[in-house]
Design an enzyme around this catalytic site. Structure first.
Site, short mmCIF file in Angstrom:
data_model
loop_
_atom_site.label_atom_id
_atom_site.label_comp_id
_atom_site.label_asym_id
_atom_site.label_seq_id
_atom_site.Cartn_x
_atom_site.Cartn_y
_atom_site.Cartn_z
N SER A 128 0.82 -1.21 0.00
CA SER A 128 0.00 0.00 0.00
C SER A 128 0.85 1.27 0.00
CB SER A 128 -0.91 0.01 1.23
OG SER A 128 -1.59 1.24 1.36
N TYR A 149 -2.60 -0.35 9.69
CA TYR A 149 -2.77 -0.91 8.34
C TYR A 149 -1.47 -0.80 7.55
CZ TYR A 149 -4.15 -1.06 3.42
OH TYR A 149 -4.21 -1.35 2.08
#
Length: 317
Positions: A128, A149
């Site tokens: 990401s 995350y």
């Protein structure tokens, strides 16, 4: 044969469809969890199941033994594209432990299953752009993680390095930048805006709209993943790489809202909020290396992307 984890998810669905249309054999696995409305996942699967070359197996990667369902495919799987995992920066603030189980633990089980299988040419996995956090944008590849995350995705990259070193497995980590498009995730900003406007509700705008993102249309994501697969299948030496897959042009959120407003031809009701914890003010994909090595291309600008999304959204309602 290609194995796609998270095949009922947004990117996984589009990637599977891309290869099925090329008449390639695809195994899709997914646990069909309820992070968002499962109906979206079932709708995507219905489309994929129309193709004779698609095999779907319900597997929860957190359950190590469930991977045995893949045993009968033996040496047929050549490429693994790992897109399954727990998404959501903001959700990781509320429920951080789920990212350990769904992202890190599940990935280790997947690698343990494939580590001794010599037929696997490469494993591509979803990382990401959140890993970059809020950089000063002078160095668009510096890292400043500000969410669990992001840390979970960075951990996948470290784990891949270990398995590459010990078992000589081939990896490419794909740092995605704000992916949007038809059949998208309803928790993502553009989809949420469309839903609220359709239902005559206010849209929530954080940081008072002073965000910018490398909004990346789904077809550009899929086509560049295919370039990676094509390129890596020709490599003879082991490799472990990280690539950015994102539109290099960062677009202001206010401009995106203005485009959506024009599509609906009405003034949008807005509710402004301050910056959320864990949120990133600006993302901007640096793909200079990727363009040289893999010939990455990004064809769809934000206006065309919003037009395409509006056409799909309208047809679904």
């Amino acid at each position: 044969m290609i194995l796609i984890t998270g095949s009922a998810g947004f990117i996984g669905f589009h990637l599977a469809l891309f290869y099925l249309k090329k008449n390639k054999k695809v195994i899709g696995i997914d646990n069909l969890n309820n992070y968002y409305d499962v109906k979206y996942k079932h709708d995507r699967l219905k489309i994929l199941k129309k193709y004779k070359n698609f095999i779907f197996i319900k597997i929860d990667l957190k359950n190590k033994s469930s991977l045995k369902k893949l045993d009968k495919f033996g040496k047929k799987i050549e490429n693994v594209i790992h897109l399954a995992g727990q998404a959501g920066v903001r959700f990781s603030i509320i429920n951080p432990s789920t990212y350990i189980k769904n992202n890190i633990e599940a990935y280790i089980y997947l690698l343990e299953y494939f580590r001794l299988k010599k037929n696997i040419k490469s494993i591509l996995y979803a990382s990401s752009s959140s890993i970059y956090g809020d950089t000063n944008h002078k160095n668009l590849k510096s890292e400043n993680m500000i969410s669990v995350y992001a840390v979970s995705k960075k951990t996948l990259e470290h784990i891949s390095s270990v398995y590459n070193h010990i078992y000589k497995m081939n990896f490419i980590g794909m740092r995605f930048f704000t992916v949007y498009g038809p059949y998208g995730r309803p928790d993502m900003s553009i989809f949420k805006f469309f839903n609220n406007i359709q239902n005559n509700k206010k849209i929530d705008i954080y940081n008072f709209g002073n965000h910018s993102r490398s909004f990346t249309y789904i077809s550009d994501i899929v086509e560049n993943i295919d370039r990676l697969i094509d390129h890596t299948n020709k490599k003879k030496k082991t490799f472990n790489e990280i690539v950015n897959i994102g539109n290099p042009k960062s677009v202001a959120l206010k401009y995106v809202i203005n485009l959506i407003e024009k599509k609906f031809n009405k003034k949008i009701k807005k509710k402004f909020h301050p910056l959320q914890v864990g949120d990133i003010i600006k993302t901007e994909a640096n793909i200079s290396d990727e363009q040289k090595t893999y010939k990455f291309k990004f064809k769809i600008n934000i206006k065309e992307g919003i037009d395409n999304f509006f056409e799909w959204f309208s047809s679904e309602k």
